[in-house]
Write a protein that holds these residues in place. Structure first.
Motif, mmCIF file in Angstrom:
data_model
loop_
_atom_site.group_PDB
_atom_site.id
_atom_site.type_symbol
_atom_site.label_atom_id
_atom_site.label_comp_id
_atom_site.label_asym_id
_atom_site.label_seq_id
_atom_site.Cartn_x
_atom_site.Cartn_y
_atom_site.Cartn_z
ATOM 1 N N THR B 110 1.118 7.476 -4.328
ATOM 2 C CA THR B 110 1.472 8.024 -3.010
ATOM 3 C C THR B 110 0.614 7.394 -1.913
ATOM 4 O OG1 THR B 110 1.918 10.094 -4.129
ATOM 5 C CG2 THR B 110 1.853 10.160 -1.743
ATOM 6 N N VAL B 111 -0.691 7.428 -2.101
ATOM 7 C CA VAL B 111 -1.589 6.902 -1.070
ATOM 8 C C VAL B 111 -1.406 5.392 -0.916
ATOM 9 C CG1 VAL B 111 -4.006 6.570 -0.428
ATOM 10 C CG2 VAL B 111 -3.258 8.754 -1.365
ATOM 11 N N GLY B 112 -1.239 4.689 -2.029
ATOM 12 C CA GLY B 112 -1.049 3.240 -1.965
ATOM 13 C C GLY B 112 0.192 2.869 -1.152
ATOM 14 N N VAL B 113 1.292 3.566 -1.408
ATOM 15 C CA VAL B 113 2.532 3.293 -0.667
ATOM 16 C C VAL B 113 2.342 3.652 0.807
ATOM 17 C CG1 VAL B 113 4.932 4.008 -0.352
ATOM 18 C CG2 VAL B 113 4.067 3.560 -2.643
ATOM 19 N N ALA B 116 0.250 1.115 2.679
ATOM 20 C CA ALA B 116 0.899 -0.177 2.849
ATOM 21 C C ALA B 116 2.088 -0.105 3.809
ATOM 22 C CB ALA B 116 1.356 -0.711 1.492
ATOM 23 N N ARG B 117 2.734 1.051 3.888
ATOM 24 C CA ARG B 117 3.960 1.137 4.678
ATOM 25 C C ARG B 117 3.744 1.708 6.073
ATOM 26 N NH1 ARG B 117 8.654 -1.224 3.132
ATOM 27 N NH2 ARG B 117 9.812 0.476 4.069
ATOM 28 N N SER B 118 2.647 2.432 6.277
ATOM 29 C CA SER B 118 2.462 3.073 7.574
ATOM 30 C C SER B 118 1.110 2.695 8.155
ATOM 31 C CB SER B 118 2.591 4.590 7.423
ATOM 32 O OG SER B 118 1.756 5.243 8.340
ATOM 33 N N ARG B 119 1.151 2.109 9.341
ATOM 34 C CA ARG B 119 -0.106 1.660 9.935
ATOM 35 C C ARG B 119 -1.015 2.845 10.259
ATOM 36 N NH1 ARG B 119 0.318 -2.497 14.720
ATOM 37 N NH2 ARG B 119 1.464 -3.538 13.075
ATOM 38 N N PHE B 164 -8.031 6.762 -10.026
ATOM 39 C CA PHE B 164 -7.325 6.721 -8.738
ATOM 40 C C PHE B 164 -7.376 5.339 -8.083
ATOM 41 C CE2 PHE B 164 -7.683 6.991 -4.104
ATOM 42 C CZ PHE B 164 -6.438 7.514 -3.784
ATOM 43 N N PHE B 165 -8.566 4.755 -8.012
ATOM 44 C CA PHE B 165 -8.712 3.533 -7.231
ATOM 45 C C PHE B 165 -7.936 2.343 -7.781
ATOM 46 C CE2 PHE B 165 -12.074 6.019 -5.299
ATOM 47 C CZ PHE B 165 -11.784 5.798 -3.960
ATOM 48 N N PRO B 166 -8.018 2.068 -9.075
ATOM 49 C CA PRO B 166 -7.182 0.953 -9.567
ATOM 50 C C PRO B 166 -5.693 1.164 -9.286
ATOM 51 C CG PRO B 166 -8.636 1.764 -11.302
ATOM 52 C CD PRO B 166 -8.853 2.640 -10.114
ATOM 53 N N VAL B 167 -5.216 2.411 -9.438
ATOM 54 C CA VAL B 167 -3.797 2.673 -9.201
ATOM 55 C C VAL B 167 -3.473 2.473 -7.728
ATOM 56 C CG1 VAL B 167 -1.948 4.389 -9.316
ATOM 57 C CG2 VAL B 167 -3.682 4.312 -11.108
ATOM 58 N N MET B 168 -4.303 3.029 -6.861
ATOM 59 C CA MET B 168 -4.055 2.943 -5.421
ATOM 60 C C MET B 168 -4.077 1.491 -4.953
ATOM 61 S SD MET B 168 -5.594 2.596 -2.245
ATOM 62 C CE MET B 168 -7.319 3.057 -2.244
ATOM 63 N N HIS B 173 -1.187 -3.412 -3.078
ATOM 64 C CA HIS B 173 -0.894 -4.840 -3.119
ATOM 65 C C HIS B 173 0.551 -5.099 -3.518
ATOM 66 C CE1 HIS B 173 -4.745 -6.368 -2.100
ATOM 67 N NE2 HIS B 173 -5.354 -5.639 -3.022
ATOM 68 N N ALA B 174 1.056 -4.304 -4.454
ATOM 69 C CA ALA B 174 2.436 -4.507 -4.908
ATOM 70 C C ALA B 174 3.412 -4.244 -3.764
ATOM 71 C CB ALA B 174 2.740 -3.593 -6.097
ATOM 72 N N VAL B 175 3.156 -3.228 -2.974
ATOM 73 C CA VAL B 175 4.048 -2.934 -1.844
ATOM 74 C C VAL B 175 3.992 -4.075 -0.831
ATOM 75 C CG1 VAL B 175 4.524 -1.380 0.078
ATOM 76 C CG2 VAL B 175 3.860 -0.438 -2.128
ATOM 77 N N ARG B 176 2.778 -4.559 -0.576
ATOM 78 C CA ARG B 176 2.638 -5.653 0.389
ATOM 79 C C ARG B 176 3.359 -6.904 -0.089
ATOM 80 N NH1 ARG B 176 -2.879 -5.064 2.564
ATOM 81 N NH2 ARG B 176 -2.682 -3.293 3.979
ATOM 82 N N ALA B 177 3.356 -7.140 -1.380
ATOM 83 C CA ALA B 177 3.914 -8.382 -1.917
ATOM 84 C C ALA B 177 5.423 -8.307 -2.122
ATOM 85 C CB ALA B 177 3.228 -8.728 -3.238
ATOM 86 N N LEU B 178 6.014 -7.164 -1.833
ATOM 87 C CA LEU B 178 7.442 -6.980 -2.072
ATOM 88 C C LEU B 178 8.261 -7.912 -1.176
ATOM 89 C CD1 LEU B 178 8.588 -4.836 -3.992
ATOM 90 C CD2 LEU B 178 9.051 -3.435 -1.992
#
Ligand SMILES: Nc1ncnc2c1ncn2[C@@H]1O[C@H](COP(=O)(O)OP(=O)(O)OP(=O)(O)O)[C@@H](O)[C@H]1O
Ligand SMILES: [Mg+2]
Lengths: 244, 289
Positions: B110-113, B116-119, B164-168, B173-178
């Protein structure tokens, strides 16, 4: 046509486009300036131009994926402010969602529109059959050839009965034989819809085959709009090549 | 067998059949038997070496005189397996790690997305997260003891923070690289931001997310065991440390083996689920064997 198709398509006509003094760019670079172009409802407008001339840029602007920096971009009477289902897009390659099967890719626009499961399945089945992929309906995109993938994109774009289909060199990556098959399929499919088509290519012969009219993209802006209806093909060909 | 089964095998993959392929298939089968022999043989050799070193009380630079041998450990393991306490410990550790890990997976994705998606979400959350991230989770034990009413919650908290941190980070990064192409496709089919999230962002980032989940599971085990050694009253980590303090060396090794087996089991589950949900990835045939 299924019930869904009829209901969605009833009373629908192709969308017209009008660009008026429109300019587009990215960051500091201006790609197109002072573009004026009219696309009539239901016609097939083919845009030809050299690589880097801004064909994709123009198409993305019509789709609403890129905002104009100056001038106006109208779809029908409305200014284009963002993408919408009435303007479906077919991408050059890899526009399919790779984690969805052929069937689920084709169903996507209907799912977004909350069409019931049953109707979705019916419409998808019909379109998959029309593009000749019934056997491959449950496969993933990576298990398809390039030509098959473009068939899926075509079905996905048309299943929602859009008022315009924007196609960005959809057959550019295909071999000559497959490309000819796809062109035939496209003409065949388009005969039954009233949708306006804006088709981008750098292949003059493809343009002449598909187009009602051809627009030639120069370095900036649309240079000429040539009618392809009537008249000797060779002369037209010459004129397009001269404009490029 | 031979021809028949090879043919059936390949038909199930929807391939065409040819004689040359059948021969190759049999050769591949032979090679894989050989590989298994190598794998098992290597394990047996290591156990044999262990046996020799402990039986002779080898005193090289490393000292093997106080280390229990494989026979002793195996006997101890067998008796442990008959006690209720062993399973209680096991269950306790599993509950702790699965709770912490599940919370970390949900929160991390959740936090990772979001970042990456909201400034604006990034502006709010990133400084805080970047400030906490360099602290090893296990160093939070004192804080956890102060903050949480029970040791149990503290241990879950430590495990959560670790995973938490590795997942986040990998989600981010995965969202950014999409590739933007998929998002464009969904939007031109009438999709809203929410549709893009569910139909593109979440499935498209799964390969990266599962990378993060694998790493997260690894560090979660390190932290749950360490936390149990410090503040637990049950659990495999606590039991292992306790065995050491009462000079029960076979018990220590039984604990270690148990931890290893549990870690391997949970990682395999993450790996397996990850492969299932990312079957769409272009993979070379026969990879991952
Ligand atoms: N996202 C972008 N950021 C910056 N510049 C871009 C971007 N996309 C395109 N351009 C630039 O805009 C110009 C036109 O690009 P566009 O993709 O519209 O050309 P095209 O006519 O479609 O070319 P092709 O036939 O090769 O597809 C090019 O010079 C390109 O470098
Ligand atoms: Mg292009």
């Amino acid at each position: 046509m299924t019930l869904t198709g009829q209901r969605v398509e009833a009373g629908r006509t192709g969308l017209s486009f009008r660009l008026d003094g429109a300019g587009f760019g990215y960051g500091n670079t201006t790609v197109l300036r002072d573009v004026a172009l009219d696309v009539a409802p239901g016609e097939v407008m083919v845009v030809v131009g050299a690589s880097g001339s801004g064909k994709s840029t123009l198409l993305r602007a019509l789709a609403g994926l890129l905002a104009a920096r100056e001038g106006r971009v109208l779809a029908g009477e409305e200014p284009v402010t963002g993408p919408g289902a009435e303007r479906a897009m077919v991408f050059q390659d890899d526009g399919l969602l790779p984690w969805r099967t052929v069937r689920r890719n084709v169903e996507l626009p209907l799912a977004i529109r909350k069409v019931s499961r049953r109707e979705r399945a019916l419409a998808a089945t019909e379109w998959i059959e029309r593009v000749g992929l019934t056997e491959a309906a449950e496969r993933l995109p990576r298990e398809l050839s390039g030509g098959m993938r473009q068939r899926v994109q075509l079905a996905r774009a048309l299943v929602g009965a859009p008022r315009a289909v924007l196609m960005d060199e959809p057959f550019g990556a295909l071999d000559a034989q497959t490309r000819a098959d796809m062109q035939r399929l496209l003409l065949d499919v388009l005969r039954d819809t009233s949708a306006t088509v804006v088709f981008v290519t750098h292949d003059v012969d493809e343009a002449l085959l598909l187009a009602d009219r051809v627009a030639v993209l120069g370095r900036t802006g649309v240079k000429t709009v040539l009618e392809t209806r009537g008249g000797p093909r060779e002369a037209l060909r010459e004129r397009i090549l001269k404009e490029l | 067998m031979t021809g028949g089964s090879a043919v059936r095998h390949r038909r199930s993959q929807g391939r065409s059949v040819s004689g040359g392929l059948a021969v190759r298939h049999r050769r591949v089968e032979g090679r894989s038997v050989l590989r298994w022999v190598t794998r098992v043989g290597c394990l047996v050799a290591a156990a044999g070496l262990w046996q020799v070193l402990t039986a002779t009380d080898a005193h090289l630079w490393l000292r093997f005189d106080r280390l229990p041998g494989p026979g002793e450990v195996a006997a101890r393991f067998a008796t442990q397996l008959t006690t209720r306490l062993y399973y209680l410990d096991l269950l306790q550790s599993l509950i702790r790690i699965l709770t912490g890990f599940a919370l970390a997976a949900v929160a991390g994705i959740t936090v990772g997305v979001l970042i990456a998606r909201s400034r604006s979400a990034g502006d709010v959350l990133l400084p805080l997260l970047e400030a906490v991230r360099p602290i090893p989770a296990i160093a939070l034990v004192p804080i956890a003891i102060l903050l949480f009413p029970t040791d149990e919650q503290g241990i879950v908290f430590i495990t959560f923070t670790a995973a938490f941190f590795p997942v986040m980070v990998s989600t981010r990064h995965a969202v950014r690289a999409l590739p933007t192409l998929w998002e464009d496709a969904v939007r031109t089919l009438g999709g809203s931001r929410r549709h893009v999230l569910w139909n593109v962002v979440l499935p498209g980032t799964l390969p990266g997310v599962f990378g993060g989940l694998s790493v997260g599971m690894g560090v979660a085990w390190i932290c749950v065991i360490s936390a149990e050694m410090i503040s637990g009253e049950f659990g495999v980590g606590y039991r292992t440390w306790h065995a050491y303090t009462i000079v029960d060396y076979p018990g220590v090794i039984v604990g270690m083996v148990t931890i290893g087996a549990l870690g391997w089991l949970t990682s395999s589950v993450v790996e397996l689920v990850g492969r299932r949900v990312t079957r769409w990835l272009p993979r070379g045939e026969g990879s991952g064997a």
